[in-house]
Write a protein that holds these residues in place. Structure first.
Motif, PDB file in Angstrom:
ATOM      1  N   GLU A  25      64.466  23.457  48.670  1.00  0.00           N
ATOM      2  CA  GLU A  25      65.606  22.468  48.627  1.00  0.00           C
ATOM      3  C   GLU A  25      67.081  22.805  48.181  1.00  0.00           C
ATOM      4  O   GLU A  25      67.839  22.114  48.569  1.00  0.00           O
ATOM      5  CB  GLU A  25      65.374  21.195  48.208  1.00  0.00           C
ATOM      6  N   ARG A  31      74.702  17.480  43.504  1.00  0.00           N
ATOM      7  CA  ARG A  31      74.717  17.555  42.018  1.00  0.00           C
ATOM      8  C   ARG A  31      74.753  19.143  41.738  1.00  0.00           C
ATOM      9  O   ARG A  31      73.953  19.480  40.626  1.00  0.00           O
ATOM     10  CB  ARG A  31      73.136  16.976  41.505  1.00  0.00           C
ATOM     11  N   ARG A  32      75.320  20.065  42.572  1.00  0.00           N
ATOM     12  CA  ARG A  32      75.193  21.364  42.093  1.00  0.00           C
ATOM     13  C   ARG A  32      76.642  21.787  42.043  1.00  0.00           C
ATOM     14  O   ARG A  32      77.127  22.220  43.286  1.00  0.00           O
ATOM     15  CB  ARG A  32      74.378  22.261  43.115  1.00  0.00           C
ATOM     16  N   ASP A  95      70.406  21.815  57.726  1.00  0.00           N
ATOM     17  CA  ASP A  95      70.385  20.552  57.019  1.00  0.00           C
ATOM     18  C   ASP A  95      71.930  20.058  57.025  1.00  0.00           C
ATOM     19  O   ASP A  95      72.797  20.213  56.386  1.00  0.00           O
ATOM     20  CB  ASP A  95      69.948  20.428  55.822  1.00  0.00           C
ATOM     21  N   ASN A 116      67.233  19.649  60.666  1.00  0.00           N
ATOM     22  CA  ASN A 116      67.243  18.588  59.579  1.00  0.00           C
ATOM     23  C   ASN A 116      68.610  17.766  59.608  1.00  0.00           C
ATOM     24  O   ASN A 116      69.353  18.191  58.864  1.00  0.00           O
ATOM     25  CB  ASN A 116      66.978  19.258  58.465  1.00  0.00           C
ATOM     26  N   ASP A 180      59.267  12.708  59.310  1.00  0.00           N
ATOM     27  CA  ASP A 180      59.597  12.844  57.809  1.00  0.00           C
ATOM     28  C   ASP A 180      59.578  11.036  57.630  1.00  0.00           C
ATOM     29  O   ASP A 180      60.105  10.219  58.250  1.00  0.00           O
ATOM     30  CB  ASP A 180      61.322  12.874  57.658  1.00  0.00           C
ATOM     31  N   GLY A 214      61.548  14.685  51.612  1.00  0.00           N
ATOM     32  CA  GLY A 214      62.572  15.230  50.463  1.00  0.00           C
ATOM     33  C   GLY A 214      61.523  14.728  49.248  1.00  0.00           C
ATOM     34  O   GLY A 214      61.934  13.557  48.913  1.00  0.00           O
ATOM     35  N   SER A 216      61.529  15.185  46.076  1.00  0.00           N
ATOM     36  CA  SER A 216      62.211  14.861  44.772  1.00  0.00           C
ATOM     37  C   SER A 216      63.127  13.435  44.772  1.00  0.00           C
ATOM     38  O   SER A 216      63.675  13.133  43.869  1.00  0.00           O
ATOM     39  CB  SER A 216      63.071  15.823  44.119  1.00  0.00           C
ATOM     40  N   ASN A 217      63.125  13.043  45.867  1.00  0.00           N
ATOM     41  CA  ASN A 217      64.105  11.704  46.110  1.00  0.00           C
ATOM     42  C   ASN A 217      63.593  10.645  45.222  1.00  0.00           C
ATOM     43  O   ASN A 217      64.285   9.783  44.837  1.00  0.00           O
ATOM     44  CB  ASN A 217      64.157  11.249  47.654  1.00  0.00           C
ATOM     45  N   ARG A 225      61.387  13.612  35.556  1.00  0.00           N
ATOM     46  CA  ARG A 225      61.338  13.770  37.003  1.00  0.00           C
ATOM     47  C   ARG A 225      60.073  14.670  37.592  1.00  0.00           C
ATOM     48  O   ARG A 225      59.505  14.454  38.523  1.00  0.00           O
ATOM     49  CB  ARG A 225      62.653  14.104  37.576  1.00  0.00           C
ATOM     50  N   ILE A 245      60.123  19.194  51.360  1.00  0.00           N
ATOM     51  CA  ILE A 245      61.414  19.816  51.106  1.00  0.00           C
ATOM     52  C   ILE A 245      61.602  19.539  49.339  1.00  0.00           C
ATOM     53  O   ILE A 245      61.639  18.412  49.207  1.00  0.00           O
ATOM     54  CB  ILE A 245      62.628  19.066  51.846  1.00  0.00           C
ATOM     55  N   ASN A 247      61.848  21.729  45.279  1.00  0.00           N
ATOM     56  CA  ASN A 247      62.592  22.587  44.367  1.00  0.00           C
ATOM     57  C   ASN A 247      61.181  23.596  43.997  1.00  0.00           C
ATOM     58  O   ASN A 247      60.598  23.201  43.178  1.00  0.00           O
ATOM     59  CB  ASN A 247      62.900  22.173  43.192  1.00  0.00           C
ATOM     60  N   LYS A 250      59.829  24.254  40.608  1.00  0.00           N
ATOM     61  CA  LYS A 250      59.483  23.166  39.963  1.00  0.00           C
ATOM     62  C   LYS A 250      58.089  22.525  40.734  1.00  0.00           C
ATOM     63  O   LYS A 250      57.343  21.942  39.854  1.00  0.00           O
ATOM     64  CB  LYS A 250      60.483  22.007  39.636  1.00  0.00           C
TER      65      LYS A 250
HETATM   66  N1  THG Z   1      64.414  14.206  54.020  1.00  0.00           N
HETATM   67  C1  THG Z   1      65.051  15.338  54.998  1.00  0.00           C
HETATM   68  N2  THG Z   1      66.028  16.068  54.459  1.00  0.00           N
HETATM   69  C2  THG Z   1      66.453  15.987  53.043  1.00  0.00           C
HETATM   70  C3  THG Z   1      65.961  14.969  52.247  1.00  0.00           C
HETATM   71  C4  THG Z   1      64.905  14.147  52.719  1.00  0.00           C
HETATM   72  N3  THG Z   1      67.599  16.998  52.786  1.00  0.00           N
HETATM   73  C5  THG Z   1      68.205  16.471  51.432  1.00  0.00           C
HETATM   74  C6  THG Z   1      67.052  16.005  50.557  1.00  0.00           C
HETATM   75  N4  THG Z   1      66.374  14.956  50.970  1.00  0.00           N
HETATM   76  C7  THG Z   1      66.457  16.799  49.702  1.00  0.00           C
HETATM   77  N5  THG Z   1      67.195  17.888  49.103  1.00  0.00           N
HETATM   78  C8  THG Z   1      67.487  17.751  47.939  1.00  0.00           C
HETATM   79  C9  THG Z   1      68.025  18.750  47.165  1.00  0.00           C
HETATM   80  C10 THG Z   1      68.524  18.529  45.923  1.00  0.00           C
HETATM   81  C11 THG Z   1      67.923  17.445  45.043  1.00  0.00           C
HETATM   82  C12 THG Z   1      67.107  16.668  45.823  1.00  0.00           C
HETATM   83  C13 THG Z   1      66.766  16.632  46.974  1.00  0.00           C
HETATM   84  C14 THG Z   1      68.125  17.219  43.572  1.00  0.00           C
HETATM   85  N6  THG Z   1      68.834  18.137  43.035  1.00  0.00           N
HETATM   86  C15 THG Z   1      68.731  18.199  41.461  1.00  0.00           C
HETATM   87  C16 THG Z   1      69.145  16.902  40.842  1.00  0.00           C
HETATM   88  O1  THG Z   1      69.572  15.906  41.429  1.00  0.00           O
HETATM   89  O2  THG Z   1      68.787  16.775  39.510  1.00  0.00           O
HETATM   90  C17 THG Z   1      69.604  19.211  41.109  1.00  0.00           C
HETATM   91  C18 THG Z   1      69.052  20.466  41.094  1.00  0.00           C
HETATM   92  C19 THG Z   1      67.729  20.928  40.516  1.00  0.00           C
HETATM   93  O3  THG Z   1      67.536  20.304  39.306  1.00  0.00           O
HETATM   94  O4  THG Z   1      66.702  21.185  41.069  1.00  0.00           O
HETATM   95  O5  THG Z   1      67.377  16.598  42.938  1.00  0.00           O
HETATM   96  O6  THG Z   1      64.713  13.127  52.347  1.00  0.00           O
HETATM   97  N7  THG Z   1      64.490  15.268  56.110  1.00  0.00           N
END
Ligand code: THG
Length: 280
Positions: A25, A31-32, A95, A116, A180, A214, A216-217, A225, A245, A247, A250
């Motif tokens: 992802e 957040r980057r 995406d 995506n 999804d 996603g 980590s959402n 987290r 999707i 990281n 992690k």
């Molecule tokens: N479904 C689909 N596509 C998607 C999502 C989904 N694309 C975008 C997103 N959701 C998934 N991608 C991310 C990318 C980064 C983060 C979360 C989801 C993220 N970044 C960290 C943060 O916010 O703290 C910063 C970087 C890190 O530490 O890794 O969390 O739901 N189809």
């Protein structure tokens, strides 16, 4: 059911009974700040760094999102794809909310990409399904539609069925549709993860399709987290998640551990492979 994605000469098979395929992802400006600033300077060096580190951490596919306020992603998304293609032979997941950016990227990407994303809104299906068909891409179908996001898993299943039906009608193969179930922040809605897990279970059982999310959402707005994401990842895989999707730096350890526990990793080969890489 097998969804096959391709890089230039590489191929990744996503089987609806696992093992799990990881879509990295990290090429995402959310957040980057460094990604936004380097892209604004016209440099793809950091994009390539993120690609390399995710591949080392066992990403099988790379999500590519270069959207931020004020950007022309019809130009930037294909440019980023070309930069990655030049260095890495890995399938890409394009995406962007902009169908024109997706199409521009598909024109230069080669291989077999994942779009995506499409969702159940008429506008989304009408604009993206013909593009997916034309370029032979697979699609991610988000389980939301013109009525918005429902919290009823049965209704999310019905949207998945609708997207599948429309995709097949547009000439896309059934196995090229990945669903999804919508993973959302559990800090905002205590039932968010339960609804997502039940949707995964229904889509897996009733439709046998591949499933992404996603991952980590769910932990936005909370501390610790990584542990939340790992716990949710394991449960989601048990219910039928096959290509999150996430990281990879992690999450790969938790993914490989779960596959091993589920009897999908003979002699723990893939678990040990990741252990060796992360402890080098
Ligand atoms: N479904 C689909 N596509 C998607 C999502 C989904 N694309 C975008 C997103 N959701 C998934 N991608 C991310 C990318 C980064 C983060 C979360 C989801 C993220 N970044 C960290 C943060 O916010 O703290 C910063 C970087 C890190 O530490 O890794 O969390 O739901 N189809």
């Amino acid at each position: 059911m097998n969804t096959i994605l391709q890089g230039i000469s590489s191929e990744v098979v996503i089987n609806s009974n696992g093992p799990v395929v990881i879509i990295g992802e990290c090429i995402n400006p959310t957040r980057r700040k460094k990604l936004v600033s380097t892209l604004q300077e016209g440099s793809f060096d950091y994009v390539l760094e993120l690609a390399e580190s995710q591949i080392k951490a066992m990403a099988d596919v790379l999500d590519v999102n270069v959207g931020f306020p004020g950007v022309d992603d019809v130009k930037l998304l294909p440019a980023a794809v070309l930069a990655i293609r030049d260095k890495f032979d890995i399938p890409l997941c394009l995406d962007s909310p902009n169908p024109k950016a997706i199409e521009a990227a598909l024109k230069v990407a080669g291989g077999k990409c994942l779009i995506n994303s499409v969702n159940g809104e008429e506008k989304s299906m009408n604009s993206l399904l013909p593009i997916a068909k034309e370029y032979g891409a697979a699609i991610i179908g988000l389980t939301m539609d013109d009525d918005g996001i429902t919290h009823d898993p049965e209704k999310r299943l019905a949207i998945a069925e609708k997207i599948l039906k429309r995709a097949v009608k547009a000439g896309i193969k059934e196995e090229d549709v990945i669903i999804d179930p919508l993973a959302m922040a559990v800090s905002a809605d205590p039932m968010a993860c339960v609804v997502t897990l039940e949707t995964i279970r229904l889509v897996h059982q009733k439709l046998g399709m591949n499933i992404t999310q996603g991952a980590s959402n769910i932990s936005f707005g909370l501390p610790d987290r990584e542990i939340l994401n790992a716990a949710f990842m394991s449960l989601s895989i048990l219910y039928g998640l096959t290509c999150p999707i996430a990281n990879p730096e992690k999450i790969t350890a938790a993914v490989r551990a779960t596959d091993l526990i589920m009897g999908r990793d003979d002699y723990a080969v893939r678990f040990l492979e990741n252990f060796q890489v992360t402890n080098r």
